[in-house]
Every structure is written in structure tokens, then in C-alpha cells.
Design an enzyme around this catalytic site. Sequence first.
Site, PDB file in Angstrom:
ATOM      1  CG  ASP A  81      62.182  72.225  31.575  1.00 28.01           C
ATOM      2  OD1 ASP A  81      62.003  71.154  33.222  1.00 28.01           O
ATOM      3  OD2 ASP A  81      60.647  72.310  31.868  1.00 28.01           O
ATOM      4  NE  ARG A 106      63.129  73.390  27.804  1.00 26.32           N
ATOM      5  CZ  ARG A 106      63.403  71.710  27.592  1.00 26.32           C
ATOM      6  NH1 ARG A 106      62.429  71.878  26.590  1.00 26.32           N
ATOM      7  NH2 ARG A 106      64.665  71.394  27.301  1.00 26.32           N
ATOM      8  NE  ARG A 151      56.110  72.367  24.360  1.00 16.92           N
ATOM      9  CZ  ARG A 151      57.618  71.635  24.647  1.00 16.92           C
ATOM     10  NH1 ARG A 151      58.623  71.626  25.133  1.00 16.92           N
ATOM     11  NH2 ARG A 151      56.643  71.115  26.181  1.00 16.92           N
ATOM     12  CG  HIS A 180      59.760  67.244  22.540  1.00 13.81           C
ATOM     13  ND1 HIS A 180      60.817  67.713  23.673  1.00 13.81           N
ATOM     14  CD2 HIS A 180      59.279  68.211  21.748  1.00 13.81           C
ATOM     15  CE1 HIS A 180      60.446  68.573  23.269  1.00 13.81           C
ATOM     16  NE2 HIS A 180      60.095  69.332  22.266  1.00 13.81           N
ATOM     17  CB  CYS A 274      63.916  64.361  28.150  1.00 14.47           C
ATOM     18  SG  CYS A 274      62.583  63.855  26.525  1.00 14.47           S
TER      19      CYS A 274
END
Length: 281
Positions: A81, A106, A151, A180, A274
Amino acid sequence: MTISEFEVAATTQRSRVPSLRRYAMTPPRHFTVEYAINPWMDTSTPVDTDAAVSQWEQLLDVYRSLGHTVDIVEPVEGLPDMVYAANGALIVGGRAVVARFAFPQRAGEADAYARWMSAHGFTPQETVHTNEGQGDLLVVGSTVLAGHGFRTDPRAHTEVAQLVGMPVVSLELVDPRFYHLDTALAVLDDATIAYYPPAFSDDARARLQELFPDAIEVATADAYVLGLNVVSDGLHVVMPAAATGFARQLADAGFEPIGVDLSELFKGGGSVKCCTLEVYR
């Protein structure tokens, strides 16, 4: 359209002025969907990594064709990612806050982006609480809009405000598809945003209406293709090609939408923004 209406529209069109930007991006050479940490990810769906790289390169070409500077952050094997560079940090006014990711899969990305920041003259600072960089921390003018709910920990908002010396407006997200802030809200210039109202709590919607009474409200069909996951230089809005309704809204408001196909990277729950970490001046 009457003459006066045409004049107003023309004035709006002329008032949109682009500015040159600096971005950091990571090529998706190791991209795959090997775990599911958001509703868009499905480990049973095949991913074409070569196609993802090709689509990413087209996005890179668009930025460079517009005159923007793009720094390349080398990908790290085992961090699929890492292509979603926006999540790695908030960098504004020479101050850098490195991400503290919510999921262990992550966590290594934060180290990789911290190394890149250090190598480029920034001193990466950390928060005690979870923050996922520009995924949830978007700069509009002299303010940081900060998402929470899935998140980023809202307690990190106070930390970020202190670290970057800017006011932070907290906005609660309530739909897990928009995990997000940058999936539910787009910053178009220093005073203009677009957003998807159902993604936000009642209090957050009220706050956005207070701060941005002329915001563009995006329809469900465009939000569900991550149409708000865009990058704007104040005139050109680089965006998912599938968000055709939002593109028309942008054009009507005097912006120039530029659609790109990031359908492979959409499988990981991300799109244009992103993939783009902006180094805000």
C-alpha cells in the site's frame, strides 16, 4: 443564460488561477491486495500490478505536463500500500508530521516516508496517537481539515495543530466506505471544497456548511467511484475519470477537470489523491 449570468460565469472562469505544486509519489511496483483493511479491498479480486504501474505513470505524466514537481519515493518490498503516498505524512510550511498508521500491515510505510523526508531536508515529527497523514489531514488555506472516525485518532488533531502551528478543524466520518477524509472531501483551492454530505456526522456537516457555504456537494454515484479523491492546483483538477457528474460540476464552477483511469489502484481503496503526497508550501 442571460448576459449578466454569462458575465458572472466568465468572471468565475477567469478567477481560477493555477499554482505550481510539489508532490511526492511512490510507484506501485509491489502493489497487490493481500489483506483487507477497508471496504474496497477484496483479496479474491485479481490485481494486475503492471497495469497499476502503467496507470500510475499516466498520473505522473499529467502532473509533469502541468509543470508540477514530482519527487519519487522508492517503494519497499512487502509494503503493497505504499503507493498511497498521501497517507505517509503531512508536510506544510517546512514542517513534517510522519504518519502513525492504524494497522500493523502499513506501519513500515511510516519509516520509509520518514527516511525520504529526512533525506530532503525535513525533520519528521511524530504524534503519540494514530494519524494517517494527508489521508485525514487536508490543508485548505491556512487551516487543516482533519478527519476521524475510522483511522486517525481525534486526539492526534491537537498534536498536529501544535506541530504545524495551524488551526485544525475536526470532522467526523460515519460511513466506512469513506474511511479517510480525502475519500469524502476535496480541496479545490484555498477557499473552495467539494464533499459528500452523507459521509459526515451531523455536526461535521454543519461545520462544513458554516465554513464553506458555497461548497460543491457531490452525488452518490460520483462519491462511490472515489470521485472526491482529487488533486487540484487551483484550476486543474486531476480526478478519477469515472466521476463524470462531478467533472461537470467542476467545469460549471470554472475549474478544468482532468480525468485519469486508476481502476487497478481503486482495488486497494485509493485513487488520485491517495497516490499523491503534497508538499504544501
